[in-house]
Design a protein around this motif. Sequence first.
Motif, PDB file in Angstrom:
ATOM      1  N   ILE A  47       0.886  -1.128   0.031  1.00 18.68           N
ATOM      2  CA  ILE A  47       0.116  -0.101  -0.131  1.00 18.68           C
ATOM      3  C   ILE A  47       0.906   1.157   0.126  1.00 18.68           C
ATOM      4  O   ILE A  47       2.119   1.062   0.263  1.00 18.68           O
ATOM      5  CB  ILE A  47      -0.984   0.167   1.258  1.00 18.68           C
TER       6      ILE A  47
ATOM      7  N   GLN B  51      -4.613   6.162   8.584  1.00 11.67           N
ATOM      8  CA  GLN B  51      -4.425   5.219   9.705  1.00 11.67           C
ATOM      9  C   GLN B  51      -5.584   3.874   9.662  1.00 11.67           C
ATOM     10  O   GLN B  51      -5.196   3.078   9.974  1.00 11.67           O
ATOM     11  CB  GLN B  51      -4.245   5.964  11.087  1.00 11.67           C
ATOM     12  N   GLY B  52      -6.934   4.814   9.643  1.00 10.99           N
ATOM     13  CA  GLY B  52      -7.904   3.621   9.871  1.00 10.99           C
ATOM     14  C   GLY B  52      -7.871   2.541   8.758  1.00 10.99           C
ATOM     15  O   GLY B  52      -8.074   1.278   9.053  1.00 10.99           O
TER      16      GLY B  52
ATOM     17  N   VAL C  11      -5.108   1.581   7.264  1.00 11.02           N
ATOM     18  CA  VAL C  11      -4.086   0.888   7.708  1.00 11.02           C
ATOM     19  C   VAL C  11      -4.174  -0.251   8.760  1.00 11.02           C
ATOM     20  O   VAL C  11      -3.897  -1.420   8.534  1.00 11.02           O
ATOM     21  CB  VAL C  11      -2.596   1.631   8.190  1.00 11.02           C
ATOM     22  N   VAL C  12      -5.037   0.404   9.753  1.00 11.56           N
ATOM     23  CA  VAL C  12      -5.471  -0.661  10.779  1.00 11.56           C
ATOM     24  C   VAL C  12      -6.175  -1.879  10.268  1.00 11.56           C
ATOM     25  O   VAL C  12      -5.849  -3.312  10.753  1.00 11.56           O
ATOM     26  CB  VAL C  12      -6.230   0.001  11.982  1.00 11.56           C
ATOM     27  N   MET C  13      -7.179  -1.545   9.497  1.00 10.52           N
ATOM     28  CA  MET C  13      -8.277  -2.719   8.803  1.00 10.52           C
ATOM     29  C   MET C  13      -7.295  -3.769   8.153  1.00 10.52           C
ATOM     30  O   MET C  13      -7.667  -4.746   7.923  1.00 10.52           O
ATOM     31  CB  MET C  13      -9.067  -2.012   7.817  1.00 10.52           C
TER      32      MET C  13
ATOM     33  N   ALA D 157      -4.018  -4.166   8.461  1.00  8.99           N
ATOM     34  CA  ALA D 157      -2.938  -5.019   9.415  1.00  8.99           C
ATOM     35  C   ALA D 157      -3.549  -6.089  10.299  1.00  8.99           C
ATOM     36  O   ALA D 157      -2.693  -6.969  10.795  1.00  8.99           O
ATOM     37  CB  ALA D 157      -2.283  -3.832   9.984  1.00  8.99           C
ATOM     38  N   VAL D 158      -4.671  -5.859  10.869  1.00 10.90           N
ATOM     39  CA  VAL D 158      -5.323  -6.751  11.905  1.00 10.90           C
ATOM     40  C   VAL D 158      -5.163  -8.390  11.504  1.00 10.90           C
ATOM     41  O   VAL D 158      -4.959  -9.044  12.579  1.00 10.90           O
ATOM     42  CB  VAL D 158      -6.594  -6.165  12.200  1.00 10.90           C
ATOM     43  N   TYR D 159      -5.183  -8.408  10.308  1.00  8.37           N
ATOM     44  CA  TYR D 159      -5.059 -10.053   9.966  1.00  8.37           C
ATOM     45  C   TYR D 159      -3.841 -10.556  10.232  1.00  8.37           C
ATOM     46  O   TYR D 159      -3.555 -11.742   9.920  1.00  8.37           O
ATOM     47  CB  TYR D 159      -5.738 -10.355   8.491  1.00  8.37           C
ATOM     48  N   GLY D 160      -2.817  -9.916  10.481  1.00  9.93           N
ATOM     49  CA  GLY D 160      -1.390 -10.340  10.848  1.00  9.93           C
ATOM     50  C   GLY D 160      -0.522 -10.772   9.801  1.00  9.93           C
ATOM     51  O   GLY D 160       0.705 -11.189   9.994  1.00  9.93           O
ATOM     52  N   GLY D 161      -0.947 -10.379   8.387  1.00 10.70           N
ATOM     53  CA  GLY D 161       0.082 -10.556   7.228  1.00 10.70           C
ATOM     54  C   GLY D 161       1.272  -9.488   7.236  1.00 10.70           C
ATOM     55  O   GLY D 161       1.133  -8.516   8.127  1.00 10.70           O
TER      56      GLY D 161
ATOM     57  N   LEU E 170       2.488  -6.042   5.974  1.00  6.85           N
ATOM     58  CA  LEU E 170       1.784  -4.893   5.084  1.00  6.85           C
ATOM     59  C   LEU E 170       2.682  -3.993   5.128  1.00  6.85           C
ATOM     60  O   LEU E 170       3.306  -3.391   5.927  1.00  6.85           O
ATOM     61  CB  LEU E 170       0.725  -4.566   6.124  1.00  6.85           C
TER      62      LEU E 170
ATOM     63  N   LYS F   8     -16.549   1.911   6.357  1.00 11.82           N
ATOM     64  CA  LYS F   8     -15.080   1.944   5.830  1.00 11.82           C
ATOM     65  C   LYS F   8     -14.751   3.391   5.060  1.00 11.82           C
ATOM     66  O   LYS F   8     -13.768   3.734   5.052  1.00 11.82           O
ATOM     67  CB  LYS F   8     -14.809   0.798   4.743  1.00 11.82           C
TER      68      LYS F   8
ATOM     69  N   ALA G 274      -8.332 -12.546  14.143  1.00  8.45           N
ATOM     70  CA  ALA G 274      -8.086 -12.054  12.780  1.00  8.45           C
ATOM     71  C   ALA G 274      -7.007 -12.915  12.165  1.00  8.45           C
ATOM     72  O   ALA G 274      -7.219 -13.121  10.844  1.00  8.45           O
ATOM     73  CB  ALA G 274      -7.615 -10.514  12.983  1.00  8.45           C
ATOM     74  N   ARG G 275      -5.792 -13.141  12.761  1.00  8.26           N
ATOM     75  CA  ARG G 275      -4.867 -13.723  12.013  1.00  8.26           C
ATOM     76  C   ARG G 275      -5.032 -15.136  11.698  1.00  8.26           C
ATOM     77  O   ARG G 275      -4.130 -15.909  10.952  1.00  8.26           O
ATOM     78  CB  ARG G 275      -3.670 -13.434  12.791  1.00  8.26           C
TER      79      ARG G 275
ATOM     80  N   THR H 248      -1.970  -1.219  15.497  1.00  2.00           N
ATOM     81  CA  THR H 248      -1.594  -2.035  14.747  1.00  2.00           C
ATOM     82  C   THR H 248      -1.333  -1.355  13.231  1.00  2.00           C
ATOM     83  O   THR H 248      -1.751  -0.342  12.854  1.00  2.00           O
ATOM     84  CB  THR H 248      -2.771  -3.165  14.116  1.00  2.00           C
TER      85      THR H 248
ATOM     86  N   THR I  44       4.004  -3.476   8.537  1.00  2.00           N
ATOM     87  CA  THR I  44       5.118  -4.386   9.178  1.00  2.00           C
ATOM     88  C   THR I  44       6.559  -4.040   8.656  1.00  2.00           C
ATOM     89  O   THR I  44       7.581  -4.151   9.065  1.00  2.00           O
ATOM     90  CB  THR I  44       4.769  -5.854   8.729  1.00  2.00           C
TER      91      THR I  44
END
Lengths: 432, 432
Positions: free
Chosen positions: A178, A184-185, A187-189, A191-195, A197, A405, B362-363, B413, B416
């Motif tokens: 990205i 920021q919002g 980015v958070v959405m 990033a939360v899935y842990g991959g 980013l 969103k 989430a992850r 979050t 990365t």
Amino acid sequence: MAVQTVASTTDSAAGTSVDLGPAAALSCRECGHRVPLGPVFACEECFGPLEIAYDFSAYDTEELRKRIEAGPANIWRYAPLLPVPADVATKPNLNPGWTKLVKADNLARELGVDAGKLFVKDDSGNPTHSFKDRVVAQALEAARAFGFTTLSCSSTGNLAGAVGAAAARAGFRSCVFIPHDLEQGKVVMAAVYGGELVGIEGNYDDVNRFCSELIGDPAGEGWGFVNVNLRPYYAEGSKTLAYEICEQLGWQLPDQIVVPIASGSQLTKIDKGLQELIKLGLVEDRPYKIFGAQAEGCSPVSTAYKAGHDVVRPQKPNTIAKSLAIGNPADGPYVLDIARRTGGAVEDVTDEQVVDAIKLLARTEGIFAETAGGVTVGVTRKLLESGALDPSLTTVVLNTGDGLKTLDAVAGTGLTATIRPSLDSFREAGLA
Amino acid sequence: MAVQTVASTTDSAAGTSVDLGPAAALSCRECGHRVPLGPVFACEECFGPLEIAYDFSAYDTEELRKRIEAGPANIWRYAPLLPVPADVATKPNLNPGWTKLVKADNLARELGVDAGKLFVKDDSGNPTHSFKDRVVAQALEAARAFGFTTLSCSSTGNLAGAVGAAAARAGFRSCVFIPHDLEQGKVVMAAVYGGELVGIEGNYDDVNRFCSELIGDPAGEGWGFVNVNLRPYYAEGSKTLAYEICEQLGWQLPDQIVVPIASGSQLTKIDKGLQELIKLGLVEDRPYKIFGAQAEGCSPVSTAYKAGHDVVRPQKPNTIAKSLAIGNPADGPYVLDIARRTGGAVEDVTDEQVVDAIKLLARTEGIFAETAGGVTVGVTRKLLESGALDPSLTTVVLNTGDGLKTLDAVAGTGLTATIRPSLDSFREAGLA
């Protein structure tokens, strides 16, 4: 497997042995050249876009209809018509689709459409609340088939979340690119899935260019970019919108359908889906009109449509409808073809009209749409006023995302009154 | 119709003639005193809470099962078991429910639960993305039956949106009361549906007190407060969670179920729903355990549970799990009863554990939960560690809301990595 951008008919490594159900080959949309199924997206002959060619010859119409109706309440009820293995519903994925087709009688009344004739296909009900879950689910199956282990994309919003979530569920590594200065919002959405980013120092065009470079490099080996090297598969996910709309209408074609345009891919695949249903005998063959909707601040296709052009001149986007803000839409010319062939049109609305339409849909039907939904509802209103849309015909308007969103778009909305906690104050405010 | 808080058996105006399907009367949970169906919520004899008493005597188990399975993909498939008219599915409403029961094998692996045994009931798939759509849909039908024209509530979040949206779709006026200093995002979400949104100068307790005053005043005539004078109907919506879980498990009871506690109503109604399915013969009668989940910063019920008390001492909430932050939960004692009777427990987790659990879900499963979902997943982990939850049994964890509504909880979050748009920079970041 090494990633490549252009297919060769002599390249058997690309996967003649892959099982993607009825998908038989990739076929060039421009010249018809066919190549085996593989992670490629451009024709070696003419650099035209590759799309999936199917073998549906074995299907009996009534058996197929029964099979679909007995299927799960998600897109996999249509597995026989998608580039996925027959046992796709047993694999871990987000199971998107089968979202509500809402009979929008309150909205119809406000817009002057006949009662019972206006419907909103509400894709905010998908797992990550946008239609992107449909397309990512197809790309995921292609990634599995081709032995990829990383799911990737460039994105500025909905797609990032859809890829991150799908990869998490399916046990893939994900790496989403990205622009580094995204809100920021968002980015958070994502990033939360842990991959992974990864912010790219540059704008969205820089992100895309970098992704194309990565696909051609050994560092990109094993990476499935859902909207690049897996694009032919990915794009097919939009067909499921057409399938669901027709099945939810009782296996009837809508007369008119209003679709948002970003790259234009969704609109072309909805047309493809409708054509497939006709050829398979699942719906009666009769005319339908497809209308495209853009925001005025990014309206390359509607500008070309109104000017009578066949080519689309790129624009620099400037609109609140950021999920549609593709200034150089790859499928723009095909959209123009379809709108003209079916007797539809392409129209655009101002950002102010987008916001009004979001509020209109919310207060009439209780659906809180993303800006893209404001674009389609706003364009629907405009096309009804101009007479391009017939208010007596069955009309389906797409809402492809979720208002949560794009809260900024309606940030001006607020309290209608502030009172003290007393009945006197309540009465003074005229609320009784 | 004048609104009243306490029913009288001699009051026939309250609606012996209303058609709310199998709902036969209101019955006091404490003393069993019965009164006719009406917009009342407290027993005239003992001030205990009134709940719906049904007449299910006419149902044949197999016919009922077939009727449910042939029903729509929303809560109205269970209309024969709810206080709604038989033709409810034809009336304009948001048609919530039939949300996904996700087999959470990745999460199971991380938590040490046997493969195939852990499920997340994901209610973020509801129209306004929380379980509140289920309860508001029941209150709406009661409001229609009693001739109300305004739908109202006090709220600090999810309920405001659910009421606003449902009222919009159904053509009701809505008037939602919130503390005047609520976060702007929540105000926008509640305001977009176009109803009255009234800020009360005071805290949530002041809002509630004002609503109770309004119900007793002529100014509140014709007003259905979903969580006050329509509460007996409203609360029944949570039964549909129990019905769906069992049907989605193939008409089986779960062995263990983890439910968030705010007022405690949801947990008690899930128990009621499970008991009904057993009595109707739709599931085999065997033991199940219900576990309650709270945030440490608002844990009146888990505190009482751990202390072995039967009464719940009110707390002043201080937690990020705001949708569960009810310091004086009305159904707390009933929750204690149920947890003890079924062999479950009530546990709490810190805000830090809530955030960790949101990220974990989430992850592993691609589900972005509200803080309430972080509470249930966090409590599930804690109860597995303590041995209170058996990892070899079928366990269902509820996620009752959507992470997009509580973005602040995971605001830490982010990216990365940040790189220049070049392969060299990509390699330097260790991403290849």
